[in-house]
Design a protein around this motif. Structure first.
Motif, PDB file in Angstrom:
ATOM      1  N   VAL A 232       0.830  -1.386  -0.162  1.00  0.00           N
ATOM      2  CA  VAL A 232       0.058   0.066   0.047  1.00  0.00           C
ATOM      3  C   VAL A 232       0.731   1.228   0.055  1.00  0.00           C
ATOM      4  O   VAL A 232       0.647   2.130  -0.641  1.00  0.00           O
ATOM      5  N   GLY A 233       2.155   1.288   0.848  1.00  0.00           N
ATOM      6  CA  GLY A 233       2.987   2.528   0.874  1.00  0.00           C
ATOM      7  C   GLY A 233       3.551   2.547  -0.395  1.00  0.00           C
ATOM      8  O   GLY A 233       3.767   3.705  -0.858  1.00  0.00           O
ATOM      9  N   GLN A 234       3.948   1.458  -1.269  1.00  0.00           N
ATOM     10  CA  GLN A 234       4.677   1.548  -2.311  1.00  0.00           C
ATOM     11  C   GLN A 234       3.862   1.981  -3.679  1.00  0.00           C
ATOM     12  O   GLN A 234       4.122   2.944  -4.313  1.00  0.00           O
ATOM     13  N   VAL A 235       2.433   1.403  -3.424  1.00  0.00           N
ATOM     14  CA  VAL A 235       1.549   1.922  -4.356  1.00  0.00           C
ATOM     15  C   VAL A 235       1.220   3.367  -4.225  1.00  0.00           C
ATOM     16  O   VAL A 235       1.065   4.213  -5.441  1.00  0.00           O
ATOM     17  N   GLY A 236       1.126   3.795  -2.990  1.00  0.00           N
ATOM     18  CA  GLY A 236       0.784   5.137  -2.552  1.00  0.00           C
ATOM     19  C   GLY A 236       1.830   6.025  -3.292  1.00  0.00           C
ATOM     20  O   GLY A 236       1.650   7.149  -3.860  1.00  0.00           O
ATOM     21  N   LEU A 237       3.064   5.571  -2.921  1.00  0.00           N
ATOM     22  CA  LEU A 237       4.250   6.677  -3.749  1.00  0.00           C
ATOM     23  C   LEU A 237       4.223   6.556  -5.191  1.00  0.00           C
ATOM     24  O   LEU A 237       4.407   7.495  -5.579  1.00  0.00           O
ATOM     25  N   GLY A 238       3.849   5.414  -5.738  1.00  0.00           N
ATOM     26  CA  GLY A 238       3.888   5.143  -7.256  1.00  0.00           C
ATOM     27  C   GLY A 238       2.735   6.399  -7.900  1.00  0.00           C
ATOM     28  O   GLY A 238       2.635   7.148  -8.761  1.00  0.00           O
ATOM     29  N   LEU A 239       1.526   6.389  -6.897  1.00  0.00           N
ATOM     30  CA  LEU A 239       0.525   7.203  -7.365  1.00  0.00           C
ATOM     31  C   LEU A 239       0.848   8.660  -7.432  1.00  0.00           C
ATOM     32  O   LEU A 239       0.671   9.571  -8.331  1.00  0.00           O
ATOM     33  N   ILE A 240       1.708   9.119  -6.226  1.00  0.00           N
ATOM     34  CA  ILE A 240       2.343  10.407  -6.205  1.00  0.00           C
ATOM     35  C   ILE A 240       3.289  10.944  -7.115  1.00  0.00           C
ATOM     36  O   ILE A 240       2.990  11.741  -7.842  1.00  0.00           O
ATOM     37  N   VAL A 241       4.202   9.892  -7.533  1.00  0.00           N
ATOM     38  CA  VAL A 241       5.103  10.111  -8.409  1.00  0.00           C
ATOM     39  C   VAL A 241       4.614  10.274  -9.729  1.00  0.00           C
ATOM     40  O   VAL A 241       4.998  11.399 -10.567  1.00  0.00           O
ATOM     41  N   GLY A 242       3.791   9.316 -10.166  1.00  0.00           N
ATOM     42  CA  GLY A 242       3.139   9.320 -11.566  1.00  0.00           C
ATOM     43  C   GLY A 242       2.321  10.491 -11.613  1.00  0.00           C
ATOM     44  O   GLY A 242       2.317  11.060 -12.957  1.00  0.00           O
ATOM     45  N   THR A 243       1.559  10.857 -10.651  1.00  0.00           N
ATOM     46  CA  THR A 243       0.649  11.914 -10.841  1.00  0.00           C
ATOM     47  C   THR A 243       1.262  13.381 -10.960  1.00  0.00           C
ATOM     48  O   THR A 243       1.072  14.395 -11.882  1.00  0.00           O
ATOM     49  N   THR A 244       2.315  13.452 -10.051  1.00  0.00           N
ATOM     50  CA  THR A 244       3.408  14.624 -10.222  1.00  0.00           C
ATOM     51  C   THR A 244       4.065  14.707 -11.754  1.00  0.00           C
ATOM     52  O   THR A 244       4.040  15.781 -12.082  1.00  0.00           O
ATOM     53  N   MET A 245       4.744  13.637 -12.120  1.00  0.00           N
ATOM     54  CA  MET A 245       5.303  13.819 -13.408  1.00  0.00           C
ATOM     55  C   MET A 245       4.320  14.097 -14.477  1.00  0.00           C
ATOM     56  O   MET A 245       4.492  14.627 -15.473  1.00  0.00           O
ATOM     57  N   TRP A 246       2.925  13.677 -14.282  1.00  0.00           N
ATOM     58  CA  TRP A 246       1.885  14.008 -15.390  1.00  0.00           C
ATOM     59  C   TRP A 246       1.340  15.462 -15.175  1.00  0.00           C
ATOM     60  O   TRP A 246       1.422  15.822 -16.069  1.00  0.00           O
ATOM     61  N   LEU A 247       1.250  16.047 -14.094  1.00  0.00           N
ATOM     62  CA  LEU A 247       0.372  17.248 -13.761  1.00  0.00           C
ATOM     63  C   LEU A 247       1.594  18.415 -13.711  1.00  0.00           C
ATOM     64  O   LEU A 247       1.062  19.403 -14.127  1.00  0.00           O
ATOM     65  N   SER A 248       2.592  18.105 -13.035  1.00  0.00           N
ATOM     66  CA  SER A 248       3.694  19.400 -12.868  1.00  0.00           C
ATOM     67  C   SER A 248       3.933  19.960 -14.279  1.00  0.00           C
ATOM     68  O   SER A 248       4.555  19.454 -15.159  1.00  0.00           O
TER      69      SER A 248
ATOM     70  N   TYR B 150       0.585   5.458 -16.751  1.00  0.00           N
ATOM     71  CA  TYR B 150       1.702   5.966 -16.349  1.00  0.00           C
ATOM     72  C   TYR B 150       1.881   5.739 -14.837  1.00  0.00           C
ATOM     73  O   TYR B 150       2.988   5.189 -14.243  1.00  0.00           O
ATOM     74  N   VAL B 151       1.034   5.943 -14.223  1.00  0.00           N
ATOM     75  CA  VAL B 151       0.840   5.650 -12.827  1.00  0.00           C
ATOM     76  C   VAL B 151       1.315   3.970 -12.544  1.00  0.00           C
ATOM     77  O   VAL B 151       1.795   3.742 -11.598  1.00  0.00           O
ATOM     78  N   ALA B 152       0.360   3.318 -13.364  1.00  0.00           N
ATOM     79  CA  ALA B 152       0.680   1.864 -13.080  1.00  0.00           C
ATOM     80  C   ALA B 152       2.120   1.497 -13.415  1.00  0.00           C
ATOM     81  O   ALA B 152       2.662   0.721 -12.539  1.00  0.00           O
ATOM     82  N   VAL B 153       2.562   2.219 -14.629  1.00  0.00           N
ATOM     83  CA  VAL B 153       4.206   1.713 -14.587  1.00  0.00           C
ATOM     84  C   VAL B 153       5.170   2.316 -13.354  1.00  0.00           C
ATOM     85  O   VAL B 153       6.077   1.646 -13.131  1.00  0.00           O
ATOM     86  N   ALA B 154       4.610   3.656 -13.010  1.00  0.00           N
ATOM     87  CA  ALA B 154       5.458   3.856 -11.703  1.00  0.00           C
ATOM     88  C   ALA B 154       5.218   3.017 -10.486  1.00  0.00           C
ATOM     89  O   ALA B 154       6.414   2.784 -10.020  1.00  0.00           O
ATOM     90  N   ILE B 155       4.014   2.537 -10.229  1.00  0.00           N
ATOM     91  CA  ILE B 155       4.013   1.771  -9.131  1.00  0.00           C
ATOM     92  C   ILE B 155       4.585   0.474  -9.368  1.00  0.00           C
ATOM     93  O   ILE B 155       5.162  -0.228  -8.416  1.00  0.00           O
ATOM     94  N   LEU B 156       4.485  -0.067 -10.527  1.00  0.00           N
ATOM     95  CA  LEU B 156       5.142  -1.549 -10.797  1.00  0.00           C
ATOM     96  C   LEU B 156       6.797  -1.167 -10.442  1.00  0.00           C
ATOM     97  O   LEU B 156       7.403  -2.222  -9.861  1.00  0.00           O
ATOM     98  N   VAL B 157       7.364  -0.104 -11.030  1.00  0.00           N
ATOM     99  CA  VAL B 157       8.688   0.067 -11.065  1.00  0.00           C
ATOM    100  C   VAL B 157       9.321   0.113  -9.536  1.00  0.00           C
ATOM    101  O   VAL B 157      10.071  -0.296  -9.139  1.00  0.00           O
ATOM    102  N   ILE B 158       8.380   0.996  -8.711  1.00  0.00           N
ATOM    103  CA  ILE B 158       9.164   1.376  -7.349  1.00  0.00           C
ATOM    104  C   ILE B 158       8.814   0.309  -6.651  1.00  0.00           C
ATOM    105  O   ILE B 158       9.573  -0.200  -5.704  1.00  0.00           O
ATOM    106  N   THR B 159       7.668  -0.538  -6.831  1.00  0.00           N
ATOM    107  CA  THR B 159       7.406  -1.794  -5.960  1.00  0.00           C
ATOM    108  C   THR B 159       8.634  -2.920  -6.284  1.00  0.00           C
ATOM    109  O   THR B 159       9.184  -3.494  -5.357  1.00  0.00           O
ATOM    110  N   ALA B 160       8.820  -3.150  -7.628  1.00  0.00           N
ATOM    111  CA  ALA B 160       9.667  -4.147  -7.878  1.00  0.00           C
ATOM    112  C   ALA B 160      11.250  -3.686  -7.594  1.00  0.00           C
ATOM    113  O   ALA B 160      11.754  -4.599  -7.053  1.00  0.00           O
TER     114      ALA B 160
END
Length: 414
Positions: free
Chosen positions: A137-153, A224-234
């Motif tokens: 859950v923690g890793q998925v949460g970080l992936g969501l934050i990183v992916g969304t930031t990369m997308w929106l910023s 993109y968020v799914a990719v970020a979650i996968l990369v961070i978790t793995a």
């Protein structure tokens, strides 16, 4: 902090020497030195404090040589690494840079998850620590934050080169065309928001995730968020599995961080990016300071973590190291290089997955579980074969260095 302070002082008073802090190379060198000093000077005090608090590692008896001698060795040493990363980056980094902000936030987030896991193991005496689903859950949460930031910023963009073919014609004295040559010339560049990434070993090596979604924005963001979650978790879990021998995860991670720092510098420098024909990412060069601080922290930690280890990094360190590497690669759009660059982490993870899957399969089919390896993760297999742990760790370091060199070579092999 110093960047902004000395920029202000230079503008106000024109003090000689303050201009040095404008250079990434100077601040990166300062970050390495300070990170090393923080670990070496304060590491001993932290180890002594952990010993007084009886914050020692509980060692499960796996039948490995010399294993039980490590019982009681202080753990949660990842705190030293995190402090040695954060202090230099807060002092020498540009804190208004979105990539630096993302890396600092990721470091704190992962350090909290890993620290909570170690706290439960040490103080609550639960050997399993934080339940796996909560880590995910923690890793998925970080992936969501990183992916969304990369997308929106709006500050996270790439420079897309616009090229026109220019034909040069060679004529003789009579005006007859004897030869012609066509070359592409950069006529302009523009900042664009994109989900592009880099594919290794391919000539035109930029791939846009948006292509897989037919150009639909919402679907592209979700992908993109799914990719970020996968990369961070793995990568985070791979580093965690690698942390099983004195100095192993630390030594393996140093070449990885060094290569990521080099890629960040090249990607953030318009001249080198154009020469190497790689994606130019404005402001990504500032990540070199973060990579330098992390490399210095890891090398300094080896002072105490090399065999025989005086302290273990625990999940506070291993989960953080892997996650930081993953987020860093996402920031510089080199996440598809990670299976090669982090090949040791990948091998350790695959060894566990293959071992567990084969054991369950044979138990269903034959009534008893069978194993492919003597023990997983992979480094324990070699221990079971009688190879001393310092030799295993050193050989894994060498493999990591080799993979790091091959990763750099991908800049030219296409």
């Amino acid at each position: 902090m110093f960047y902004h302070l000395f920029q202000y002082l230079d503008r106000l008073y024109n003090i000689p020497g303050t201009g040095m802090f404008q250079y990434i190379s100077f601040r990166a060198a300062a970050a390495v030195i300070l990170a090393l000093l923080v670990v070496v000077i304060f590491g001993r005090r932290i180890i002594d404090f952990l010993r007084r608090q009886q914050i020692g590692e509980e060692i499960r008896d796996l039948g490995l040589e010399g294993q039980l001698q490590k019982r009681g060795t202080p753990t949660m040493g990842g705190v030293i690494i995190l402090v040695a990363i954060l202090v230099p980056i807060l002092l020498f980094g540009r804190l208004d840079n979105v990539y630096v902000q993302l890396m600092i936030g990721s470091t704190l987030w992962l350090g909290f998850i890993g620290g909570l896991d170690d706290y439960i193991k040490v103080f609550r005496h639960h050997k399993e620590g934080l339940k796996g689903r909560f880590k995910i859950v923690g890793q998925v949460g970080l992936g969501l934050i990183v992916g969304t930031t990369m997308w929106l910023s709006d500050d996270i963009v790439v420079r897309d080169k616009v090229v026109d073919p220019i034909e040069t014609v060679y004529c003789n004295d009579e005006g007859e065309v004897i030869a012609s040559h066509t070359r592409n010339v950069v006529v302009s560049s523009e900042r664009i928001k994109t989900t592009q990434t880099t594919i290794p070993f391919i000539k035109n090596n930029e791939f846009d995730y948006r292509w897989l979604t037919g150009g639909r924005d919402t679907a592209a963001w979700l992908l993109y968020v799914a990719v970020a979650i996968l990369v961070i978790t793995a990568v985070s879990n791979g580093a965690n599995l690698t942390d099983g021998l004195d100095g192993l995860a630390t030594g393996v991670s140093v070449p990885i961080v060094a290569v990521l720092g080099a890629l960040a510098y090249l990607s953030g420098h318009i001249v080198y990016a154009d020469y190497l024909n790689i994606m130019y990412i404005p402001d990504a060069g500032e990540l070199v300071v973060f990579a330098a601080a992390m490399a210095g922290a890891l090398i300094g930690f080896l002072w105490y973590n090399s065999y025989p280890a005086q302290i273990f990094m625990g999940d506070t360190g291993s989960l953080s190291i892997g996650g930081i590497i993953a987020v860093f690669a996402l920031c510089i759009r080199k996440e598809l290089l990670l299976p090669l660059l982090c090949g040791v982490f990948l091998a350790e993870s695959l060894s566990v997955m293959i071992q567990v899957s084969y054991f369950k399969y044979t138990k269903r089919r034959y009534g008893e579980g069978r194993r492919i390896l003597l023990m997983s993760p992979l480094h324990h297999h070699y221990q079971k074969k009688g190879i001393f742990e310092t030799k295993i760790a050193t050989r894994f370091w060498i493999v990591s260095l080799l993979l790091a060199a091959i990763t750099l070579v991908t800049l030219k092999i296409r």
